[in-house]
Design a protein around this motif. Structure first.
Motif, PDB file in Angstrom:
ATOM      1  N   HIS A   1       5.117  16.824 -20.023  1.00 57.42           N
ATOM      2  CA  HIS A   1       5.473  16.164 -21.280  1.00 57.42           C
ATOM      3  C   HIS A   1       5.027  14.706 -21.267  1.00 57.42           C
ATOM      4  O   HIS A   1       4.592  14.179 -22.291  1.00 57.42           O
ATOM      5  N   ALA A   2       5.166  14.054 -20.114  1.00 61.58           N
ATOM      6  CA  ALA A   2       4.749  12.654 -19.950  1.00 61.58           C
ATOM      7  C   ALA A   2       3.239  12.639 -19.770  1.00 61.58           C
ATOM      8  O   ALA A   2       2.730  13.086 -18.744  1.00 61.58           O
ATOM      9  N   HIS A   3       2.538  12.159 -20.775  1.00 65.27           N
ATOM     10  CA  HIS A   3       1.075  12.209 -20.718  1.00 65.27           C
ATOM     11  C   HIS A   3       0.448  11.035 -21.468  1.00 65.27           C
ATOM     12  O   HIS A   3       1.087  10.410 -22.299  1.00 65.27           O
ATOM     13  N   ILE A   4      -0.807  10.807 -21.132  1.00 65.24           N
ATOM     14  CA  ILE A   4      -1.641   9.872 -21.874  1.00 65.24           C
ATOM     15  C   ILE A   4      -2.637  10.719 -22.641  1.00 65.24           C
ATOM     16  O   ILE A   4      -3.395  11.492 -22.045  1.00 65.24           O
TER      17      ILE A   4
ATOM     18  N   ALA B   1       2.848  -0.131 -16.181  1.00 61.95           N
ATOM     19  CA  ALA B   1       3.938  -1.060 -15.894  1.00 61.95           C
ATOM     20  C   ALA B   1       4.406  -1.814 -17.127  1.00 61.95           C
ATOM     21  O   ALA B   1       5.573  -2.203 -17.207  1.00 61.95           O
ATOM     22  N   ARG B   2       3.513  -2.034 -18.082  1.00 68.39           N
ATOM     23  CA  ARG B   2       3.786  -2.889 -19.237  1.00 68.39           C
ATOM     24  C   ARG B   2       4.346  -2.078 -20.402  1.00 68.39           C
ATOM     25  O   ARG B   2       3.647  -1.251 -20.986  1.00 68.39           O
ATOM     26  N   ILE B   3       5.599  -2.306 -20.729  1.00 65.65           N
ATOM     27  CA  ILE B   3       6.209  -1.657 -21.897  1.00 65.65           C
ATOM     28  C   ILE B   3       5.881  -2.502 -23.117  1.00 65.65           C
ATOM     29  O   ILE B   3       6.111  -3.715 -23.128  1.00 65.65           O
ATOM     30  N   GLU B   4       5.332  -1.848 -24.127  1.00 61.32           N
ATOM     31  CA  GLU B   4       4.984  -2.518 -25.376  1.00 61.32           C
ATOM     32  C   GLU B   4       5.475  -1.674 -26.545  1.00 61.32           C
ATOM     33  O   GLU B   4       5.906  -0.529 -26.360  1.00 61.32           O
TER      34      GLU B   4
ATOM     35  N   ALA C   1      -1.693   1.405 -19.798  1.00 63.85           N
ATOM     36  CA  ALA C   1      -2.371   1.609 -18.524  1.00 63.85           C
ATOM     37  C   ALA C   1      -3.231   0.395 -18.212  1.00 63.85           C
ATOM     38  O   ALA C   1      -3.851  -0.179 -19.106  1.00 63.85           O
ATOM     39  N   ASP C   2      -3.255  -0.001 -16.935  1.00 66.66           N
ATOM     40  CA  ASP C   2      -4.088  -1.117 -16.519  1.00 66.66           C
ATOM     41  C   ASP C   2      -4.684  -0.796 -15.152  1.00 66.66           C
ATOM     42  O   ASP C   2      -3.924  -0.652 -14.193  1.00 66.66           O
ATOM     43  N   PRO C   3      -5.963  -0.611 -15.076  1.00 67.93           N
ATOM     44  CA  PRO C   3      -6.950  -0.775 -16.145  1.00 67.93           C
ATOM     45  C   PRO C   3      -6.943   0.437 -17.082  1.00 67.93           C
ATOM     46  O   PRO C   3      -6.531   1.535 -16.706  1.00 67.93           O
TER      47      PRO C   3
ATOM     48  N   ARG D   1       2.115   4.009 -10.269  1.00 68.58           N
ATOM     49  CA  ARG D   1       0.723   4.002  -9.816  1.00 68.58           C
ATOM     50  C   ARG D   1       0.220   5.436  -9.950  1.00 68.58           C
ATOM     51  O   ARG D   1       0.762   6.334  -9.346  1.00 68.58           O
ATOM     52  N   LEU D   2      -0.797   5.582 -10.781  1.00 66.90           N
ATOM     53  CA  LEU D   2      -1.256   6.918 -11.160  1.00 66.90           C
ATOM     54  C   LEU D   2      -2.684   7.155 -10.695  1.00 66.90           C
ATOM     55  O   LEU D   2      -3.571   6.341 -10.961  1.00 66.90           O
TER      56      LEU D   2
END
Length: 178
Positions: free
Chosen positions: A41-44, A77-80, A91-93, A150-151
């Motif tokens: 369910h958790a996906h990009i 890491a960054r919640i927006e 995602a970074d990068p 970290r993915l």
């Protein structure tokens, strides 16, 4: 609950956030909670909606794109929050994710990301939506022990999203020409 006709999504699963996103999915509409153990369910999202009934040739094109793309690492890491209130992780990068989306969009121009509703498609993982008692701060507090994630991105999944029928149809490894 809204009945969904179903749609396909080319996505990157994010296993470390599965518990949180699955719980939020169940909160909003339990009919989208999958019994398929390979469904994340958790996906990009890379490309959605994609073809409802892809041919073998279509699947082969995605397989070729995956075979040409190297696996890569990114950090969530960054919640927006998007202007519409969607709380998400960036995602970074994000360049490798953008490259995959561009490659898939070029191969399937009839399937623009998010039906072409957004100009700059930002690779993200949806966490929730701003509402009474739900803010980026409350979501951050809920995820405090999990972030940063970290993915290692090493596969593309073809997910099918439909009430009572969410499942993975195909999966391809990113092999970078190996």
């Amino acid at each position: 609950m809204t009945r969904s006709p179903g749609h396909s999504v080319l996505a990157v699963g994010v296993d470390p956030l599965e518990g949180y996103v699955r719980t939020r999915t169940a909160h909003y509409d339990p009919s989208f909670v999958s019994a398929d153990p390979s469904f994340v369910h958790a996906h990009i999202t890379l490309l959605a909606p994609w073809l409802p009934d892809p041919t073998q040739d279509d699947l082969d094109v995605v397989a070729r794109i995956a075979a040409e793309a190297p696996a890569f690492d990114t950090v969530l890491a960054r919640i927006e929050t998007f202007p519409d209130g969607l709380i998400h992780l960036r995602a970074d990068p994000d360049r490798p994710l953008r490259t995959l989306t561009r490659s898939l969009t070029a191969a399937f121009p009839q399937c623009p990301p998010y039906r072409g509703e957004f100009g700059d498609v930002v690779p993200h993982l949806t966490l929730d939506r701003v509402a009474d008692g739900i803010t980026p701060e409350t979501v951050a507090a809920d995820l405090g022990g999990v972030l940063p994630v970290r993915l290692r991105v090493d596969r593309i999944d073809l997910q099918w999203w439909e009430n009572h029928n969410c499942h993975v149809r195909e999966s391809w490894k990113l092999t970078g020409g190996r």
